[in-house]
Design an enzyme around this catalytic site. Structure first.
Site, PDB file in Angstrom:
ATOM      1  N   CYS A 123      45.962  53.393  46.852  1.00 37.57           N
ATOM      2  CA  CYS A 123      44.056  53.944  47.273  1.00 37.57           C
ATOM      3  C   CYS A 123      44.139  53.540  47.925  1.00 37.57           C
ATOM      4  O   CYS A 123      43.921  54.409  48.829  1.00 37.57           O
ATOM      5  CB  CYS A 123      43.277  53.115  46.412  1.00 37.57           C
ATOM      6  SG  CYS A 123      42.933  51.660  46.616  1.00 37.57           S
ATOM      7  N   LYS A 196      40.020  45.950  34.297  1.00 36.21           N
ATOM      8  CA  LYS A 196      39.126  46.167  35.755  1.00 36.21           C
ATOM      9  C   LYS A 196      38.126  47.648  35.284  1.00 36.21           C
ATOM     10  O   LYS A 196      38.849  48.022  35.236  1.00 36.21           O
ATOM     11  CB  LYS A 196      40.024  46.443  36.396  1.00 36.21           C
ATOM     12  CG  LYS A 196      39.752  47.278  37.992  1.00 36.21           C
ATOM     13  CD  LYS A 196      40.472  47.700  39.107  1.00 36.21           C
ATOM     14  CE  LYS A 196      39.709  47.697  39.639  1.00 36.21           C
ATOM     15  NZ  LYS A 196      41.175  48.352  41.247  1.00 36.21           N
ATOM     16  N   ARG A 218      36.853  56.655  39.810  1.00 34.64           N
ATOM     17  CA  ARG A 218      37.638  55.742  39.115  1.00 34.64           C
ATOM     18  C   ARG A 218      37.862  55.919  38.019  1.00 34.64           C
ATOM     19  O   ARG A 218      38.435  54.732  36.945  1.00 34.64           O
ATOM     20  CB  ARG A 218      38.232  55.075  39.819  1.00 34.64           C
ATOM     21  CG  ARG A 218      38.581  54.360  41.256  1.00 34.64           C
ATOM     22  CD  ARG A 218      38.830  53.613  41.490  1.00 34.64           C
ATOM     23  NE  ARG A 218      39.228  53.023  43.665  1.00 34.64           N
ATOM     24  CZ  ARG A 218      39.554  54.370  44.358  1.00 34.64           C
ATOM     25  NH1 ARG A 218      40.231  55.038  44.260  1.00 34.64           N
ATOM     26  NH2 ARG A 218      39.361  53.454  45.244  1.00 34.64           N
ATOM     27  N   GLU A 234      42.535  46.321  26.220  1.00 32.92           N
ATOM     28  CA  GLU A 234      43.736  46.227  27.849  1.00 32.92           C
ATOM     29  C   GLU A 234      44.468  45.423  28.069  1.00 32.92           C
ATOM     30  O   GLU A 234      46.008  45.542  28.358  1.00 32.92           O
ATOM     31  CB  GLU A 234      42.913  46.202  28.602  1.00 32.92           C
ATOM     32  CG  GLU A 234      41.894  47.737  28.892  1.00 32.92           C
ATOM     33  CD  GLU A 234      42.635  48.730  29.301  1.00 32.92           C
ATOM     34  OE1 GLU A 234      44.721  48.102  29.649  1.00 32.92           O
ATOM     35  OE2 GLU A 234      42.638  49.899  29.600  1.00 32.92           O
ATOM     36  N   LYS A 249      37.471  42.307  35.785  1.00 30.49           N
ATOM     37  CA  LYS A 249      36.618  41.857  37.493  1.00 30.49           C
ATOM     38  C   LYS A 249      36.069  43.406  37.205  1.00 30.49           C
ATOM     39  O   LYS A 249      36.537  44.579  36.413  1.00 30.49           O
ATOM     40  CB  LYS A 249      38.182  42.773  38.388  1.00 30.49           C
ATOM     41  CG  LYS A 249      37.796  42.878  39.702  1.00 30.49           C
ATOM     42  CD  LYS A 249      38.808  44.441  40.211  1.00 30.49           C
ATOM     43  CE  LYS A 249      38.284  44.430  41.499  1.00 30.49           C
ATOM     44  NZ  LYS A 249      39.675  45.449  42.161  1.00 30.49           N
ATOM     45  N   SER A 275      33.484  42.435  45.718  1.00 28.04           N
ATOM     46  CA  SER A 275      33.047  42.482  47.290  1.00 28.04           C
ATOM     47  C   SER A 275      31.193  42.513  47.300  1.00 28.04           C
ATOM     48  O   SER A 275      31.292  41.680  48.262  1.00 28.04           O
ATOM     49  CB  SER A 275      33.846  43.459  47.921  1.00 28.04           C
ATOM     50  OG  SER A 275      34.280  44.958  47.326  1.00 28.04           O
TER      51      SER A 275
HETATM   52  C1  PBG Z   1      42.030  48.941  44.574  1.00 25.28           C
HETATM   53  C2  PBG Z   1      41.156  48.286  44.334  1.00 25.28           C
HETATM   54  C3  PBG Z   1      39.831  47.880  44.307  1.00 25.28           C
HETATM   55  C4  PBG Z   1      39.650  46.398  44.497  1.00 25.28           C
HETATM   56  C5  PBG Z   1      41.332  45.384  44.138  1.00 25.28           C
HETATM   57  N1  PBG Z   1      41.714  46.374  44.530  1.00 25.28           N
HETATM   58  C6  PBG Z   1      39.213  48.575  44.605  1.00 25.28           C
HETATM   59  C7  PBG Z   1      38.583  49.831  43.869  1.00 25.28           C
HETATM   60  O1  PBG Z   1      39.453  49.998  42.463  1.00 25.28           O
HETATM   61  O2  PBG Z   1      37.952  50.899  44.375  1.00 25.28           O
HETATM   62  C8  PBG Z   1      38.100  46.391  44.588  1.00 25.28           C
HETATM   63  C9  PBG Z   1      38.173  44.464  45.157  1.00 25.28           C
HETATM   64  C10 PBG Z   1      36.184  44.100  46.002  1.00 25.28           C
HETATM   65  O3  PBG Z   1      34.972  44.582  45.624  1.00 25.28           O
HETATM   66  O4  PBG Z   1      36.299  42.618  46.566  1.00 25.28           O
HETATM   67  N2  PBG Z   1      42.726  49.067  43.729  1.00 25.28           N
HETATM   68 ZN    ZN Z   2      42.904  51.055  43.815  1.00 25.84          ZN
END
Ligand code: PBG
Ligand code: ZN
Length: 326
Positions: A123, A196, A218, A234, A249, A275
């Site tokens: 991405c 995730k 997504r 998963e 996550k 984040s």
């Molecule tokens: C992308 C990815 C994401 C994060 C880690 N790898 C974002 C998403 O899936 O849009 C998020 C990490 C975070 O928010 O700190 N594959």
């Molecule tokens: Zn990604």
């Protein structure tokens, strides 16, 4: 059952020393992994507005932060790359001269005690911001697998210690394992982002990694937030495909999932304090609404208490220093 006044729960809480002695959960900076965002160029230290204290870093600056993390006792770093240009397939993800492979080499040299994780996804590298190849208006699962595998091999060749696929394509762990083995990296572990979720907590990351999808979302490949049992499906699939560790996550809002994964499997469980979790704490602290240092430690304790062995956190360096002081 013996009760009050014979029993007084407060007896073991009388002093800091005593409380520390009987603490059920201990945070160890060696189990923290610090996420870093690597950009092309040199002497780049570009603040990320929604993530105070964090920056997009060129390789020379990544090295400074890595040294700092190592000195604080942080266990590892996980690298995300922003390429000089993006295209439909995300070809920058498997460019051996890209920001991530270059940073891996530089960190191995300058901060050799750190465990260097390479996040594998497309991405940050695709012009449309999706985690795989887009056909029509959907992400083509199977067409994406060889591209992820190519990227993983490039990071492995560059010297990464852990390969961490975050794309959530079905079958990616097997595809990556096979490619790594085919390239002679039989001993390189995979930590799969197994559970995730399609989370709104990723907002600030998408600024940092410039990876927001240009259209759609997504939800077809990341997990649906109401589902907890499905996380075990998963996790088991990823282990069957060859994952050495699994990840949940986000972390804080999914502590029930961390606990059930911990109970179901015997491999290490990682959790990613993402984040948005970081940004909420920083924002409240900046307003003087919470005690920043105490909330940092308490948020990490919650994740560890739920059962996470490894914690990916933007607080890694600060938390390591706080734990040292305490
Ligand atoms: C992308 C990815 C994401 C994060 C880690 N790898 C974002 C998403 O899936 O849009 C998020 C990490 C975070 O928010 O700190 N594959
Ligand atoms: Zn990604």
């Amino acid at each position: 059952m013996t009760i009050f006044p014979t029993v007084r729960s407060r007896r073991l809480r009388r002093s800091a020393r005593l409380r520390r002695m009987v603490a059920e959960t201990r945070l160890d900076p060696a189990a923290f992994v610090l996420p870093l965002f690597v950009v092309p160029g040199s002497d780049v230290l570009r603040p990320i507005g929604s993530m105070p204290g964090h920056h997009q870093l060129s390789v020379d600056r990544v090295v400074d932060v890595a040294r700092e993390a190592q000195a604080a006792g942080v266990g590892g770093v996980i690298l995300f790359g922003i390429p000089p240009s993006k295209d439909e397939t995300g070809s920058g993800a498997w460019d051996p001269a890209g920001p991530v492979p270059t940073a891996i080499g530089a960190i191995k040299e300058s901060a050799p005690d750190l465990v260097v994780w390479a996040d594998v996804c497309l991405c940050e590298y695709t012009s449309h911001g999706h985690c795989g190849v887009v056909v029509g208006d959907t992400v083509d699962n199977d067409a994406t697998l060889p591209l992820l595998a190519d990227a993983a091999v490039v990071y492995a060749d560059a010297g990464a210690d852990v390969i961490a696929p975050s794309d959530m394509m079905d079958g990616r762990v097997a595809a990556i394992r096979e490619a790594l083995d085919g390239a002679g990296h039989h001993e390189l572990p995979i930590c799969s982002y197994s559970a995730k979720y399609a989370s709104a907590y990723y907002g600030p990351f998408r600024d940092a990694a410039e990876s927001a999808p240009a259209f759609g979302d997504r939800r077809t490949h990341q997990m649906d937030p109401p589902n907890a049992r499905e996380a075990l499906v998963e996790v088991r699939l990823d282990l069957a495909e060859g994952a050495d560790m699994v990840m949940v996550k986000p972390a804080g809002p999914y502590q029930d999932v961390i606990a059930s994964v911990r109970a179901a499997v015997d491999v290490p469980v990682a959790a990613y304090q993402v984040s948005g979790e970081f940004a909420m704490i920083e924002a409240a602290a900046a307003n003087g609404w919470i005690d920043r240092e105490r909330v940092i430690v308490e948020s990490l304790l919650g994740i560890a208490r739920a059962g996470a062995d490894v914690i990916l956190t933007y607080f890694a360096v600060d938390a390591a220093r706080l734990l040292e002081e305490s």
